[in-house]
Structure formats: C-alpha cells, structure tokens
Design a protein around this motif. Structure first.
Motif, mmCIF file in Angstrom:
data_model
loop_
_atom_site.group_PDB
_atom_site.id
_atom_site.type_symbol
_atom_site.label_atom_id
_atom_site.label_comp_id
_atom_site.label_asym_id
_atom_site.label_seq_id
_atom_site.Cartn_x
_atom_site.Cartn_y
_atom_site.Cartn_z
ATOM 1 N N LYS A 93 0.742 -1.241 0.039
ATOM 2 C CA LYS A 93 -0.013 0.069 0.167
ATOM 3 C C LYS A 93 0.984 1.159 -0.018
ATOM 4 O O LYS A 93 0.483 2.262 -0.788
ATOM 5 C CB LYS A 93 -1.086 0.115 1.307
ATOM 6 N N MET A 94 1.868 1.205 0.737
ATOM 7 C CA MET A 94 2.665 2.386 1.010
ATOM 8 C C MET A 94 3.898 2.398 0.370
ATOM 9 O O MET A 94 4.773 3.520 0.031
ATOM 10 C CB MET A 94 2.995 2.775 2.532
ATOM 11 N N GLY A 95 4.638 1.200 -0.120
ATOM 12 C CA GLY A 95 5.723 1.437 -0.792
ATOM 13 C C GLY A 95 6.739 0.467 0.090
ATOM 14 O O GLY A 95 6.518 0.490 1.334
ATOM 15 N N ARG A 96 7.726 -0.148 -0.377
ATOM 16 C CA ARG A 96 8.684 -0.921 0.295
ATOM 17 C C ARG A 96 9.547 -0.142 1.126
ATOM 18 O O ARG A 96 9.745 -0.303 2.350
ATOM 19 C CB ARG A 96 9.511 -1.717 -0.681
ATOM 20 N N LYS A 97 10.030 1.177 0.669
ATOM 21 C CA LYS A 97 10.966 1.927 1.252
ATOM 22 C C LYS A 97 10.319 2.525 2.537
ATOM 23 O O LYS A 97 11.103 2.641 3.619
ATOM 24 C CB LYS A 97 11.381 2.650 0.539
ATOM 25 N N LYS A 98 9.211 3.042 2.547
ATOM 26 C CA LYS A 98 8.672 3.650 3.589
ATOM 27 C C LYS A 98 8.511 2.821 4.698
ATOM 28 O O LYS A 98 8.430 3.142 6.012
ATOM 29 C CB LYS A 98 7.288 4.271 3.093
ATOM 30 N N VAL A 99 8.064 1.620 4.427
ATOM 31 C CA VAL A 99 7.814 0.593 5.864
ATOM 32 C C VAL A 99 8.971 0.125 6.312
ATOM 33 O O VAL A 99 9.199 -0.308 7.374
ATOM 34 C CB VAL A 99 6.912 -0.236 5.265
ATOM 35 N N TYR A 100 10.120 -0.039 5.361
ATOM 36 C CA TYR A 100 11.353 -0.756 5.666
ATOM 37 C C TYR A 100 12.030 -0.087 7.014
ATOM 38 O O TYR A 100 12.702 -0.792 7.727
ATOM 39 C CB TYR A 100 12.350 -0.813 4.526
ATOM 40 N N GLY A 142 7.891 -7.639 9.784
ATOM 41 C CA GLY A 142 7.927 -6.742 8.828
ATOM 42 C C GLY A 142 9.034 -7.154 7.876
ATOM 43 O O GLY A 142 9.001 -6.818 6.656
ATOM 44 N N ASP A 143 10.188 -7.433 8.276
ATOM 45 C CA ASP A 143 11.450 -7.560 7.477
ATOM 46 C C ASP A 143 11.288 -8.688 6.652
ATOM 47 O O ASP A 143 11.959 -8.776 5.728
ATOM 48 C CB ASP A 143 12.646 -7.921 8.724
ATOM 49 N N TYR A 144 10.534 -9.990 7.042
ATOM 50 C CA TYR A 144 10.358 -10.874 6.139
ATOM 51 C C TYR A 144 9.787 -10.607 4.496
ATOM 52 O O TYR A 144 10.439 -10.861 3.654
ATOM 53 C CB TYR A 144 9.641 -11.950 6.748
ATOM 54 N N PRO A 145 8.733 -10.092 4.369
ATOM 55 C CA PRO A 145 8.241 -9.522 3.186
ATOM 56 C C PRO A 145 8.813 -8.767 2.551
ATOM 57 O O PRO A 145 9.080 -8.656 1.355
ATOM 58 C CB PRO A 145 6.634 -9.347 3.476
ATOM 59 N N LEU A 146 9.372 -7.594 3.320
ATOM 60 C CA LEU A 146 9.895 -6.482 2.794
ATOM 61 C C LEU A 146 11.386 -6.634 2.181
ATOM 62 O O LEU A 146 11.629 -6.376 1.092
ATOM 63 C CB LEU A 146 10.146 -5.179 3.876
ATOM 64 N N SER A 147 12.018 -7.495 2.789
ATOM 65 C CA SER A 147 13.471 -7.899 2.570
ATOM 66 C C SER A 147 13.608 -8.701 1.183
ATOM 67 O O SER A 147 14.191 -8.239 0.264
ATOM 68 C CB SER A 147 14.450 -8.370 3.613
ATOM 69 N N ALA A 148 12.590 -9.719 1.323
ATOM 70 C CA ALA A 148 12.422 -10.524 0.286
ATOM 71 C C ALA A 148 12.024 -9.838 -1.030
ATOM 72 O O ALA A 148 12.591 -10.070 -2.359
ATOM 73 C CB ALA A 148 11.812 -11.756 0.572
ATOM 74 N N THR A 149 10.944 -9.138 -0.962
ATOM 75 C CA THR A 149 10.522 -8.143 -2.137
ATOM 76 C C THR A 149 11.220 -7.248 -2.767
ATOM 77 O O THR A 149 11.550 -7.425 -3.924
ATOM 78 C CB THR A 149 9.003 -7.661 -1.552
ATOM 79 N N ILE A 150 12.062 -6.403 -1.583
ATOM 80 C CA ILE A 150 12.975 -5.463 -2.402
ATOM 81 C C ILE A 150 14.198 -6.082 -2.852
ATOM 82 O O ILE A 150 14.566 -5.660 -4.087
ATOM 83 C CB ILE A 150 13.503 -4.809 -1.055
#
Length: 535
Positions: A93-100, A142-150
């Motif tokens: 919804k907000m983007g990978r970087k903002k949530v990271y 949160g690190d799981y989906p964001l790190s993998a997706t990025i």
C-alpha cells in the motif's frame, strides 16, 4: 505489457553490479538481526529459570514454569506472525522503502527494552520481557516480506535466486553470532564471578551478577540494526513498485538510471497503457485461478517446515541434555550451563546451519528452487528418522557425537532446502501489487508453524515417565516420538512442493502473469502451477 517497460527489461538484463551487493548487505543485516533476536532467547532461558525461579529446597536448579517458558520462547513468534501480515500488506500500500525504516526502528527499540525488562518480582520481569519481545517480533515480521520483495525486485533474472538466498543466509550468521556473544559473555562473567555447582552450593551456584549476562546478550541485537538504518533510508523505492503499483514508469526509469548507471527513458505511451490497465485483487476470482494453488503450496510448505525447524532450533538444549551431550544441570553453575549450551548451539550453527544456507546461494540458480526444496524435505525426513528409529542407541554414553552429526545434517538440509526456498519463491511468483502481501501471508503461515513448534514441542518432548519430566510439566510423548512427528511434517512439505512453480531464469512479470492479457489467464495458469519432477 509490464515486461515491455524498458526499466524492467533493464533490471532483468543488468549485469551484477555494486548496487546488488549493497542491497544484499542492507537487507541481509536485517535478517542477521532477526535471527539473532529470535534464537538468542533459547541461549538464556535456562539462566532465567535459575535466577528467577530458584527453590532452595529443590534438588534441581530453578527452571521456568511451563506457561512462562512457552510464553518467553513463543511470544516473539506471535508478534512476528502479526507483523508479517500487517507490514506485508502495508508494503504493497505505501511502498517498500517507507515501511522498511519503520520495522527497523521498532526492532532496535524493543531489542534494547527486552534487555532492560524490569519488575519487582519474577512474574513482573517475565511479563515485561514477553511484552517487549512481542513487539520485537512484530518488527521482525515486517522484515520478512519487505527484505525478500526488495531484493527480488532489485535483482536481475539470471542471479535473482542467489541474491535473495544471500539475504536469507545472513540468518545463519545471526544464529552463529548469538551463540558466540553468549559464549563470550558467559565465559567473561564466569571468569570474574566463579561459582560452585548447584549440588555443592544451591544459592551460591547463581551469582547475582548473572542477571546482567542475559540482558547483555539480548540487547546486543540492536547494534547491527542501528548500523544499517541510514543505508535503508537512502535506498530508492524499487522500480517495480514505482512502475507497476504506483504506476509512475517515468519515475522508475529515473531512479534506476541512477542505480544502474545506464540511461533509461520510458516511452510515454507504454506508461499510459500501464496506468489504465485493470488490476485484480487478492480475493478475486482471477487471483485464485492464477495463483490460488501457488499460495496454498507456499503457505503449507512454510507451515510444516517451521514446525520442524523451530522445534529443533529452540529446544536444542533439551535434546542435547536428553542424549547426554550436556552434563546434568545440578553438576554446573548457572553461568557454566549457559556457556555449555551456547557452545553446543554454536557448533551446530557453524557445521550444519551456515553451510546449508550458502550451498543454496551457490546452486539455486543452477538446479532451481523446486529440486532444492524437494530434496531438502526428503533428506530432513531421512535424517530425522535416523535420529528417531535408533534413538535409544544415541542416548547411551559415547554415542552422542553421532547424534549431533545426524542432527547437524537435518539443519544442513533444512537450509540447503525448504528453509531457504520457502522464503525465496513467494517473493518471485506473485504480482508486484500483491507480492509483499502474499509473501507476508506465506511467512505468517510459517510462523504459525513456529508457534506450534515453540509451544507444542515444549510439552511433547517431555519424558513419558511422570517422575522424569521437568518440574511443572505433564508427561509428554518423549523426544523420540516428537522426532517421528517432525519427520511426518517434512513428508507433508515434500508433497505440497508440487504445487509451487519453478521460477529459475524467468522474469518476475513472466512468473506473475503481469505481462499477459486477462483473456489468456486461464490458459497460461495451468502451465505454471507445478513443474515436472526432475529427470
């Protein structure tokens, strides 16, 4: 259409460059911290029991009561499950970087707070510790989906598997570092504040200064997270999110021009066509037709894998005691017991865990995800049965070395197998607008398995004889039968692997169907569900 965007083609065809390694380090340090924080608790739970639940009249050193032990070991996984679902959805919804950045700061704060757990009683300290470890787990989730997706969206299609696997492999170093830090801390405190064995001096076997030892071990996990925060904030948003979700192909091209050092100018008509394209949602019929079986495969495989993996990881100390690799607790002081537990887990991490991760990095883009996952589940089953069937042989004096070698092989094939591939594949096979969400769902299923392992194995592995259980525990099914159960979980994972497609050498848009028209959906989805077994 998506595959025709110049910026995405440039990413798929890009040569391995410095920015790839930078992304691996930045995302990987998050996973280093995740593993350290999740597994370091198992190094200090025996010490916590001795400090806060000491009973002068007991012949055994103090241990955490069943409900407290289950909470301390499992509450972080409950937070992780919630964090994977929430931040996975938020990342789309907000983007990978903002949530990271949010997840990292939450991890730092709660890691420090866990070590500063306060209270005037044992119950107060444990309640505070569990509170902060829940929110620590929430950030880790949160690190799981964001790190993998990025990492998947930054990588080229030729070496994408190795890049994502390298990020995940940092878990092994986090696990190893946890053991090393606990070794150093326990050895240092033991040298400065030496104490007799419990059976020789019950109150004196646990020195007051031991209360600092577990706090230092837990708080150390904040350091690597702090060091990478600045670099996380400097990373540009991934081009695939910007182009396919935010629908700003021009901005994506500008961002990747800086990163790749290649001039990319997106054609306005293609960008306009992308902006007008209708996109289906997670609960739509189109998603279920294209990716329903894929999501079922990734969730079930991760669920059963984590039951086996986290049961084995969190309760290594209990298994080692059962096969007499660790001395009986009453023959050691509190700090000596912490030292020996840390040494045992460090050796297994060094010999079995880390090599398995890096074998995956080396071979995943050569032999593919499907073969590695299928083979990993198969050999985990074999080695767990090798531990369970002759279990009474392994418990005899002099045979524990063979048990530890077999046990290390189960970790090797978990990591050169489904523990790595279940993390990698969900970041590749789903559409960009749902990629982080679907990875979060898959990862949350895994953490549900970890919770089953953390809470269930604690009770199940208890001795069948009521006279030989740990204080406060009912009789269980024993370590041997627990190992049979874990082997059964691996068999289930083996068969559900056939629902997961092979993603080696394909672009993300080809895998997700984003470069296809909806009219072709039903025809192509059947060809991507499960690969043929290897010849």
């Amino acid at each position: 259409m998506a595959g025709e965007l110049k910026v995405l083609n440039a990413l798929d065809a890009a040569k391995t460059q410095w920015y790839h390694f930078t992304a691996i380090v930045i995302a990987g340090m998050g996973f280093f911290t995740d593993a350290y924080d999740l597994f370091s608790i198992s190094l200090v739970t025996k010490l916590l029991g001795r400090i806060y639940y000491f009973d002068r009249d007991s012949k055994r050193p103090g241990t955490l009561p069943p409900s407290v032990s289950a909470a301390v070991n499992g509450v972080a996984f409950c937070g992780t499950l919630a964090g994977q679902l929430f931040f996975g959805w938020l990342g789309d919804k907000m983007g990978r970087k903002k949530v990271y950045g949010m997840t990292l700061m939450l991890m730092v704060i709660c890691c420090l707070a866990s070590g500063l757990s306060f209270g005037s009683s044992a119950k107060g300290v444990m309640a505070t510790l569990c509170f902060f470890r829940f929110w620590l787990g929430f950030g880790i989730g949160g690190d799981y989906p964001l790190s993998a997706t990025i990492m998947s969206e930054y990588a080229n299609k030729r070496t994408r598997g190795a890049f994502i696997a390298a990020v995940f492999a940092m878990q092994g170093f986090g696990n190893l570092t946890g053991g090393i830090v606990a070794l150093i801390v326990s050895a240092g405190f033991k040298a400065r504040f030496d104490a007799p064995a419990y059976r020789d001096d019950r109150p004196g076997s646990t020195v007051p200064e031991a209360d600092y030892a577990w706090r230092i071990v837990l708080m150390f996990g904040a350091i690597p997270a702090v060091l990478t925060y600045y670099w996380r904030m400097k990373m540009p948003e991934t081009a695939r999110y910007t182009a396919l979700v935010a629908k700003n192909a021009k901005q994506a091209a500008a961002d990747m021009t800086k990163v790749l050092n290649v001039e990319i100018v997106e054609e306005p008509d293609k960008a306009a066509e992308l902006a007008q394209r209708e996109q289906f949602g997670l609960f739509s019929r189109q998603f279920m037709q294209r990716h329903g079986r894929h999501l079922l495969g990734t969730t079930v495989c991760w669920f059963v894998l984590d039951i086996a993996f986290y049961s084995s990881n969190l309760f290594q100390k209990d298994i080692y005691t059962a096969v007499q690799w660790l001395p009986k607790a009453d023959t050691m002081s509190a700090l000596q017991e912490m030292f020996k537990i840390s040494r045992a887990q460090t050796l297994v991490a060094l010999c079995g865990t880390i090599p398995g991760y890096w074998f995956t990095v080396l071979f995943i883009d050569i032999i593919g995800r499907f073969v590695i996952q299928l083979g990993g589940f198969f050999f985990m089953t074999v080695f767990m049965l090798g531990l369970a069937i002759p279990y009474h042989h392994w418990t005899k004096p002099g045979n524990h070395i063979g048990f530890v070698v077999m046990y290390a092989f189960t970790f090797f094939f978990a990591n050169f197998g489904p523990n790595s591939t279940t993390f990698i594949v969900p970041a590749e096979i789903f559409p960009a607008r749902l990629r982080s969400t679907c990875h979060g769902i898959s990862a949350a299923a895994g953490k549900a398995g970890a919770i089953v392992g953390a809470f269930g194995f604690l009770y199940a592995a208890q001795n069948t004889d009521p006279n030989n259980t740990d204080p406060g525990y009912p009789p269980g099914i024993g370590v041997r039968n627990s190992l049979f159960f874990l082997a059964g979980c691996n068999v289930i994972g083996f068969f559900f692997t056939f629902l997961v497609p092979e993603s080696k050498g394909k672009s993300l848009e080809e895998l997700s169907g984003e470069n296809e028209d909806d009219d072709d959906m039903s025809e192509t989805s059947d060809h991507r569900t499960a690969p043929a077994p290897p010849a």
